[in-house]
Design a protein around this motif. Sequence first.
Motif, PDB file in Angstrom:
ATOM      1  N   ARG A  21      22.937  34.119  -6.592  1.00 52.23           N
ATOM      2  CA  ARG A  21      23.636  33.415  -7.654  1.00 52.23           C
ATOM      3  C   ARG A  21      24.465  32.299  -7.042  1.00 52.23           C
ATOM      4  O   ARG A  21      25.288  32.531  -6.168  1.00 52.23           O
ATOM      5  CB  ARG A  21      24.540  34.367  -8.430  1.00 52.23           C
ATOM      6  N   VAL A  22      24.229  31.087  -7.543  1.00 51.28           N
ATOM      7  CA  VAL A  22      24.890  29.898  -7.018  1.00 51.28           C
ATOM      8  C   VAL A  22      25.706  29.277  -8.150  1.00 51.28           C
ATOM      9  O   VAL A  22      25.199  29.069  -9.250  1.00 51.28           O
ATOM     10  CB  VAL A  22      23.838  28.895  -6.482  1.00 51.28           C
ATOM     11  N   SER A  23      26.958  28.955  -7.875  1.00 49.70           N
ATOM     12  CA  SER A  23      27.826  28.321  -8.869  1.00 49.70           C
ATOM     13  C   SER A  23      27.710  26.797  -8.773  1.00 49.70           C
ATOM     14  O   SER A  23      27.126  26.260  -7.824  1.00 49.70           O
ATOM     15  CB  SER A  23      29.282  28.721  -8.627  1.00 49.70           C
TER      16      SER A  23
ATOM     17  N   ILE B 145      25.424  29.064 -13.664  1.00 48.81           N
ATOM     18  CA  ILE B 145      24.909  30.070 -12.740  1.00 48.81           C
ATOM     19  C   ILE B 145      23.457  29.699 -12.470  1.00 48.81           C
ATOM     20  O   ILE B 145      22.646  29.610 -13.394  1.00 48.81           O
ATOM     21  CB  ILE B 145      24.975  31.507 -13.314  1.00 48.81           C
ATOM     22  N   PHE B 146      23.139  29.435 -11.205  1.00 54.86           N
ATOM     23  CA  PHE B 146      21.776  29.126 -10.784  1.00 54.86           C
ATOM     24  C   PHE B 146      21.309  30.278  -9.916  1.00 54.86           C
ATOM     25  O   PHE B 146      21.927  30.586  -8.904  1.00 54.86           O
ATOM     26  CB  PHE B 146      21.742  27.805 -10.013  1.00 54.86           C
ATOM     27  N   ILE B 147      20.246  30.935 -10.319  1.00 53.71           N
ATOM     28  CA  ILE B 147      19.652  31.991  -9.498  1.00 53.71           C
ATOM     29  C   ILE B 147      18.504  31.342  -8.734  1.00 53.71           C
ATOM     30  O   ILE B 147      17.495  30.941  -9.319  1.00 53.71           O
ATOM     31  CB  ILE B 147      19.179  33.175 -10.352  1.00 53.71           C
ATOM     32  N   ASN B 148      18.693  31.221  -7.428  1.00 61.19           N
ATOM     33  CA  ASN B 148      17.692  30.527  -6.625  1.00 61.19           C
ATOM     34  C   ASN B 148      16.510  31.444  -6.294  1.00 61.19           C
ATOM     35  O   ASN B 148      16.487  32.614  -6.685  1.00 61.19           O
ATOM     36  CB  ASN B 148      18.324  29.900  -5.365  1.00 61.19           C
ATOM     37  N   HIS B 149      15.546  30.895  -5.578  1.00 59.01           N
ATOM     38  CA  HIS B 149      14.320  31.638  -5.281  1.00 59.01           C
ATOM     39  C   HIS B 149      14.536  32.797  -4.308  1.00 59.01           C
ATOM     40  O   HIS B 149      13.634  33.597  -4.094  1.00 59.01           O
ATOM     41  CB  HIS B 149      13.229  30.694  -4.773  1.00 59.01           C
ATOM     42  N   PHE B 150      15.734  32.935  -3.755  1.00 58.49           N
ATOM     43  CA  PHE B 150      16.086  34.091  -2.932  1.00 58.49           C
ATOM     44  C   PHE B 150      16.807  35.166  -3.747  1.00 58.49           C
ATOM     45  O   PHE B 150      17.197  36.190  -3.213  1.00 58.49           O
ATOM     46  CB  PHE B 150      16.979  33.672  -1.757  1.00 58.49           C
TER      47      PHE B 150
ATOM     48  N   ASN C 291      30.461  18.530 -27.161  1.00 57.42           N
ATOM     49  CA  ASN C 291      31.172  17.248 -27.191  1.00 57.42           C
ATOM     50  C   ASN C 291      30.210  16.072 -26.971  1.00 57.42           C
ATOM     51  O   ASN C 291      30.501  15.146 -26.220  1.00 57.42           O
ATOM     52  CB  ASN C 291      32.309  17.233 -26.163  1.00 57.42           C
ATOM     53  N   ASN C 292      29.032  16.190 -27.592  1.00 56.59           N
ATOM     54  CA  ASN C 292      28.012  15.139 -27.564  1.00 56.59           C
ATOM     55  C   ASN C 292      27.462  14.876 -26.159  1.00 56.59           C
ATOM     56  O   ASN C 292      27.008  13.766 -25.862  1.00 56.59           O
ATOM     57  CB  ASN C 292      28.557  13.847 -28.184  1.00 56.59           C
ATOM     58  N   LYS C 293      27.517  15.880 -25.274  1.00 57.75           N
ATOM     59  CA  LYS C 293      27.054  15.723 -23.891  1.00 57.75           C
ATOM     60  C   LYS C 293      26.253  16.956 -23.467  1.00 57.75           C
ATOM     61  O   LYS C 293      26.687  18.091 -23.678  1.00 57.75           O
ATOM     62  CB  LYS C 293      28.271  15.528 -22.991  1.00 57.75           C
ATOM     63  N   TRP C 294      25.080  16.722 -22.860  1.00 54.84           N
ATOM     64  CA  TRP C 294      24.260  17.823 -22.342  1.00 54.84           C
ATOM     65  C   TRP C 294      24.710  18.192 -20.938  1.00 54.84           C
ATOM     66  O   TRP C 294      24.932  17.309 -20.105  1.00 54.84           O
ATOM     67  CB  TRP C 294      22.791  17.411 -22.294  1.00 54.84           C
ATOM     68  N   GLN C 295      24.856  19.496 -20.692  1.00 57.65           N
ATOM     69  CA  GLN C 295      25.151  19.994 -19.342  1.00 57.65           C
ATOM     70  C   GLN C 295      24.277  21.208 -19.058  1.00 57.65           C
ATOM     71  O   GLN C 295      23.988  22.015 -19.953  1.00 57.65           O
ATOM     72  CB  GLN C 295      26.612  20.397 -19.194  1.00 57.65           C
ATOM     73  N   LEU C 296      23.888  21.330 -17.800  1.00 59.51           N
ATOM     74  CA  LEU C 296      23.110  22.474 -17.355  1.00 59.51           C
ATOM     75  C   LEU C 296      24.025  23.677 -17.204  1.00 59.51           C
ATOM     76  O   LEU C 296      25.017  23.608 -16.461  1.00 59.51           O
ATOM     77  CB  LEU C 296      22.423  22.149 -16.033  1.00 59.51           C
ATOM     78  N   ILE C 297      23.702  24.749 -17.921  1.00 57.93           N
ATOM     79  CA  ILE C 297      24.575  25.934 -17.895  1.00 57.93           C
ATOM     80  C   ILE C 297      23.929  27.116 -17.178  1.00 57.93           C
ATOM     81  O   ILE C 297      24.611  27.989 -16.652  1.00 57.93           O
ATOM     82  CB  ILE C 297      25.029  26.328 -19.322  1.00 57.93           C
ATOM     83  N   SER C 298      22.593  27.118 -17.116  1.00 59.06           N
ATOM     84  CA  SER C 298      21.890  28.219 -16.458  1.00 59.06           C
ATOM     85  C   SER C 298      20.565  27.713 -15.912  1.00 59.06           C
ATOM     86  O   SER C 298      19.900  26.869 -16.533  1.00 59.06           O
ATOM     87  CB  SER C 298      21.638  29.362 -17.447  1.00 59.06           C
ATOM     88  N   ALA C 299      20.186  28.218 -14.732  1.00 57.43           N
ATOM     89  CA  ALA C 299      18.906  27.834 -14.140  1.00 57.43           C
ATOM     90  C   ALA C 299      18.414  28.971 -13.257  1.00 57.43           C
ATOM     91  O   ALA C 299      19.206  29.778 -12.748  1.00 57.43           O
ATOM     92  CB  ALA C 299      19.041  26.552 -13.323  1.00 57.43           C
ATOM     93  N   GLN C 300      17.105  29.008 -13.083  1.00 56.98           N
ATOM     94  CA  GLN C 300      16.475  30.031 -12.250  1.00 56.98           C
ATOM     95  C   GLN C 300      15.228  29.419 -11.630  1.00 56.98           C
ATOM     96  O   GLN C 300      14.513  28.659 -12.287  1.00 56.98           O
ATOM     97  CB  GLN C 300      16.116  31.247 -13.113  1.00 56.98           C
TER      98      GLN C 300
END
Length: 124
Positions: free
Chosen positions: A45-47, A37-42, A110-119
């Motif tokens: 909520r962006v998937s 879930i990315f909450i943009n500057h507006f 599983n030994n891998k980094w992923q982006l799960i949340s951003a704002q």
Amino acid sequence: MESDIVQEIFAVEEKLKASMLSSDTVALTDLLSDALIFINHFGQRVSKQDDIALHRSGLLSIESIELRDFQVVPQGNIALVHVNADIKGKYDGAKANGVFAFSRVWLKQNNKWQLISAQSTVIS
């Protein structure tokens, strides 16, 4: 250990930046969690699917990203990132330049980094 995590996060942040600049949807698919879930500057909520579709369509074109004031806070299998970014690009053909503050949450599974949340927030 903590310094290893910080280095890993710097590496995935660089991959994210490169992927955004080139609209590399294959790399973005790998870097972004399906649960993103990315909450943009507006305040929208962006998937993951929305973000990738925006890059795939060509509607969003990022010309440059300059990062500064980078902070990584490791917390086990989670890392918090706080960073400011000068971004230049186009959205639907119109200039979309700005200075933003980002908060991101990376999750290691599983030994891998992923982006799960951003704002993001516009800096005046």
